[in-house]
Design an enzyme around this catalytic site. Structure first.
Site, PDB file in Angstrom:
ATOM      1  N   GLU A  73      47.625  37.991  37.446  1.00  0.00           N
ATOM      2  CA  GLU A  73      46.741  36.844  37.585  1.00  0.00           C
ATOM      3  C   GLU A  73      45.871  36.824  36.332  1.00  0.00           C
ATOM      4  O   GLU A  73      45.258  37.853  35.998  1.00  0.00           O
ATOM      5  CB  GLU A  73      45.862  36.997  38.836  1.00  0.00           C
ATOM      6  N   ARG A 131      49.859  52.200  43.825  1.00  0.00           N
ATOM      7  CA  ARG A 131      49.220  51.828  42.560  1.00  0.00           C
ATOM      8  C   ARG A 131      48.692  53.068  41.859  1.00  0.00           C
ATOM      9  O   ARG A 131      48.476  54.116  42.469  1.00  0.00           O
ATOM     10  CB  ARG A 131      48.128  50.805  42.780  1.00  0.00           C
ATOM     11  N   LYS A 180      39.889  44.983  38.648  1.00  0.00           N
ATOM     12  CA  LYS A 180      39.506  43.961  37.662  1.00  0.00           C
ATOM     13  C   LYS A 180      38.102  43.437  37.918  1.00  0.00           C
ATOM     14  O   LYS A 180      37.379  43.112  36.985  1.00  0.00           O
ATOM     15  CB  LYS A 180      40.524  42.814  37.666  1.00  0.00           C
TER      16      LYS A 180
HETATM   17  P1  ATP Z   1      43.314  41.634  41.579  1.00  0.00           P
HETATM   18  O1  ATP Z   1      42.238  42.577  41.993  1.00  0.00           O
HETATM   19  O2  ATP Z   1      42.844  40.495  40.751  1.00  0.00           O
HETATM   20  O3  ATP Z   1      44.330  41.263  42.638  1.00  0.00           O
HETATM   21  P2  ATP Z   1      45.395  43.209  40.492  1.00  0.00           P
HETATM   22  O4  ATP Z   1      45.009  44.511  39.906  1.00  0.00           O
HETATM   23  O5  ATP Z   1      46.215  43.132  41.698  1.00  0.00           O
HETATM   24  O6  ATP Z   1      44.051  42.485  40.575  1.00  0.00           O
HETATM   25  P3  ATP Z   1      47.213  41.381  39.234  1.00  0.00           P
HETATM   26  O7  ATP Z   1      46.991  40.598  37.990  1.00  0.00           O
HETATM   27  O8  ATP Z   1      47.431  40.639  40.485  1.00  0.00           O
HETATM   28  O9  ATP Z   1      46.004  42.350  39.357  1.00  0.00           O
HETATM   29  O10 ATP Z   1      48.355  42.447  39.019  1.00  0.00           O
HETATM   30  C1  ATP Z   1      49.584  42.170  38.393  1.00  0.00           C
HETATM   31  C2  ATP Z   1      50.590  43.195  38.837  1.00  0.00           C
HETATM   32  O11 ATP Z   1      50.178  44.496  38.460  1.00  0.00           O
HETATM   33  C3  ATP Z   1      50.741  43.199  40.345  1.00  0.00           C
HETATM   34  O12 ATP Z   1      52.109  43.287  40.659  1.00  0.00           O
HETATM   35  C4  ATP Z   1      49.987  44.408  40.770  1.00  0.00           C
HETATM   36  O13 ATP Z   1      50.505  44.922  41.952  1.00  0.00           O
HETATM   37  C5  ATP Z   1      50.177  45.352  39.582  1.00  0.00           C
HETATM   38  N1  ATP Z   1      49.074  46.310  39.494  1.00  0.00           N
HETATM   39  C6  ATP Z   1      47.758  46.044  39.472  1.00  0.00           C
HETATM   40  N2  ATP Z   1      47.025  47.165  39.456  1.00  0.00           N
HETATM   41  C7  ATP Z   1      47.895  48.196  39.480  1.00  0.00           C
HETATM   42  C8  ATP Z   1      47.764  49.623  39.484  1.00  0.00           C
HETATM   43  N3  ATP Z   1      46.565  50.225  39.470  1.00  0.00           N
HETATM   44  N4  ATP Z   1      48.889  50.364  39.492  1.00  0.00           N
HETATM   45  C9  ATP Z   1      50.095  49.772  39.501  1.00  0.00           C
HETATM   46  N5  ATP Z   1      50.287  48.448  39.495  1.00  0.00           N
HETATM   47  C10 ATP Z   1      49.214  47.652  39.490  1.00  0.00           C
END
Ligand code: ATP
Ligand code: MG
Length: 578
Positions: free
Chosen positions: A49, A274, A284
């Site tokens: 996002e 994650r 974020k």
């Molecule tokens: P938000 O809090 O805005 O939902 P998010 O960390 O989920 O943030 P996204 O931009 O939706 O951010 O994430 C993009 C992709 O990266 C998604 O598939 C998410 O699952 C993955 N991702 C985000 N944070 C992690 C993490 N700490 N470890 C592994 N994958 C991650």
């Protein structure tokens, strides 16, 4: 398997194998290919996002998605999941593209946006309304929450649940036309208010939001929710394996429900744990807070766990990719020791970073018996790990700088570096002896050392094998360049920054000493030509990177990427012994 043994998110640090293990997602894909599923295609996507910069957790997801596609001759799309206009921005889109490229991955022309599918998603919604599977609801957000029930109690049906298809179509059309204010109505899926899974209790599909979108401007005032947009976007793109993090496990029945009701291509959602890192926040929302409240200088502050921060700090894409491979992919949450990331960087830079001499906190040394105007060009090895990089010349003269730390007026036991009357070897040069100490008469601080050198002991010469207990680095005062050096420590003082006592918050765990700026360091003259982003090992001090924002030709700024001491290697050795 080792990765399933990972400690749960209790703050315990997982034991992780040195080389990348095979993992359950790779096994699923392999099985699918064997069975001829998806006509033998592997098609993944990375769906950020654009509401912040990418961080090291995203790197794990990028390496996994792009890595699997490459491994199985498939494709990986970059898809911006831009369904929430109020928080998103093109600055983030641009930074995300730059960071994915920097990590070493490419999406060719497959740069997609969920917002490109808004017309299609709208049609899907109409399809569900016509099938009696979606309805317009007039409950407010608070009321919807009240009606939803709890984990132990079923929800209640909305009084608007049984509206006719015609009325739903008309109201949804009017929602789209902008007739209603924000939050007044929603479109909801008609599933089951008594489902044990709260996500299935008539979830919201569309909300009214009069906000300008960074791509579709004011074309839309209704926006699909993540749950309605994500699976359908995957389907439109022909994704085969939709890999996401564990918090979406409970959303999977809903992901499947929409695709089944619509009878469209059905990708398989697979969840993995994650990445969490010690001394680091990877939310974020929190990272944005650090930036907005100026606890750091920006998204690319070298203390930030963002890819932009790591790049500026001196991390290489290779080190980050190796790290992501090593931590593996598991189904249970764990916390990875940040020392392991540092270990991957050291390992990479040890192979490739040229060695140079730099003095962080200079102490002036005058060699009394060395001729005033003499300058010797001494030969120094560029990288003992890579003989092809050869040698360079380093000027030696009567006045030098050494590290303040390398001198002690009263040496404690076990201190073998310079002190009054003692000898030390200068790297690539001579053995010197300290014969006098000059002090500031007012403060008592040592301002200069008077030394003599033994001309017989030049490194590499036949008499040079006289032994002294320590070798220290130095630069020639007249030839060296002044530089600013920035030393970093963890941004948080606690292994788990979210551990705080009642009445305080995570920000109280910020490390007040996470940055130390030294503005009168001296570097050897060969660094005068250093360019933004160049990496070096400063002998005995660590790996340093030319700052890509503040460094100027005549005002060099270096960031310490990582020290030489390797606590991860130590942890591993004790693990092996234990
Ligand atoms: P938000 O809090 O805005 O939902 P998010 O960390 O989920 O943030 P996204 O931009 O939706 O951010 O994430 C993009 C992709 O990266 C998604 O598939 C998410 O699952 C993955 N991702 C985000 N944070 C992690 C993490 N700490 N470890 C592994 N994958 C991650
Ligand atoms: Mg997300």
């Amino acid at each position: 398997m080792a990765e399933t043994k990972a400690a749960e998110s209790s703050g315990a640090v997982a034991a992780i194998p040195e080389s990348g293990p095979s993992h359950f997602i790779r096994n699923i894909v392999t099985e699918d290919l064997k069975r001829g599923k998806n006509q033998g295609r592997v098609h993944t996507r990375f769906p950020p996002e654009p509401n912040g910069y990418l961080h090291i957790g995203h790197a794990k997801s990028i390496c996994l998605n792009f890595g699997l596609a490459a491994e199985f001759d498939g494709l990986c799309n970059l898809r911006f999941d831009d369904t929430n206009p109020s928080k998103e921005d093109v600055e983030y889109v641009d930074s995300i593209k730059a960071d994915v490229h920097w990590l070493g991955f490419d999406w060719d022309s497959r740069e997609f946006y969920a917002s490109d599918y808004f017309p299609k998603l709208y049609q899907f919604a109409i399809q569900l309304i016509k099938a009696g599977k979606a309805y317009v609801c007039d409950l407010s957000a608070d009321e919807i929450r009240e009606y939803r029930g709890t984990l132990t109690e079923p929800g209640k049906n909305s009084p608007y649940r049984d509206r006719s298809v015609e009325e739903n179509l008309e109201l949804f059309e009017r929602m789209k036309a902008g007739e209603f204010a924000d939050g007044v109505r929603t479109l909801r899926a008609k599933i089951d208010m008594a489902s044990p899974n709260l996500n299935m209790r008539d979830p919201v599909m569309y909300r009214i939001l009069h906000a300008t979108h960074h791509r579709t401007a004011d074309q839309w005032c209704i926006y699909p929710t993540y749950d309605f947009a994500h699976g359908q976007s995957d389907s439109i793109e022909g994704i085969t394996h939709s890999i996401c993090t564990l918090e979406f496990e409970d959303h999977r029945p809903l992901y499947d429900w929409f695709l089944d009701q619509l009878s469209i291509h059905h990708p398989q959602q697979i969840e993995f744990a994650r990445l969490n890192l010690t001394y680091t926040v990877l939310s974020k929302r929190k990272l944005l807070q650090l930036v907005q409240h100026e606890h750091v200088t920006g998204w690319d502050d070298p203390r930030m766990p963002t890819l932009a921060g790591f790049r500026r700090r001196g991390y290489t894409p290779e080190a980050i990719r190796t790290f992501c491979e090593r931590i593996g992919v598991a189904k249970r949450n764990s916390v990875v020791d940040i020392a392991m990331l540092e270990h991957s960087l050291r390992e990479d830079l040890n192979k490739r970073a040229p060695r140079v001499m730099a003095v962080l906190r200079p102490l002036r040394v005058v060699i009394e018996n060395y001729p005033e105007d003499q300058v010797e060009e001494l030969e120094a090895v560029n990288n003992p790990e890579d003989p092809s990089t050869g040698t360079r010349k380093v000027p030696f003269s009567r006045v030098l700088y050494i590290e303040q730390d390398d001198f002690r007026e009263t040496p404690p036991k076990g201190f073998f570096r310079l002190s009054p009357g003692r000898e030390v070897r200068l790297r690539y040069a001579y053995i010197i002896k300290c014969v006098d100490v000059v002090k500031n008469p007012r403060t008592g601080d040592v301002t200069e050392l008077r030394c003599i050198y033994d001309a017989q002991t030049k490194s590499g010469s036949s008499h040079s094998n006289r032994k002294v207990k320590a070798t220290i680095h130095w630069v020639s005062a007249a030839h060296s360049k002044t530089a600013e050096v920035r030393l970093y420590d963890h941004l948080f003082t606690k292994e788990d920054p979210d551990e705080f006592s009642e009445g305080s918050d995570w920000l109280t765990n910020l490390n007040p000493k996470s940055l130390e700026r030294l503005d009168s360091s001296r570097v050897e003259p060969s660094l005068a030509s250093a360019e933004s982003g160049d990496l070096y090992q400063f002998e005995r001090l660590g790996y340093f990177c030319v700052d890509n924002v503040d460094s100027k030709k005549d005002a060099l700024v270096f960031n310490r990427a990582v020290t030489l001491r390797d606590s991860w290697a130590k942890i591993e050795r004790t693990q092996k012994r234990g």
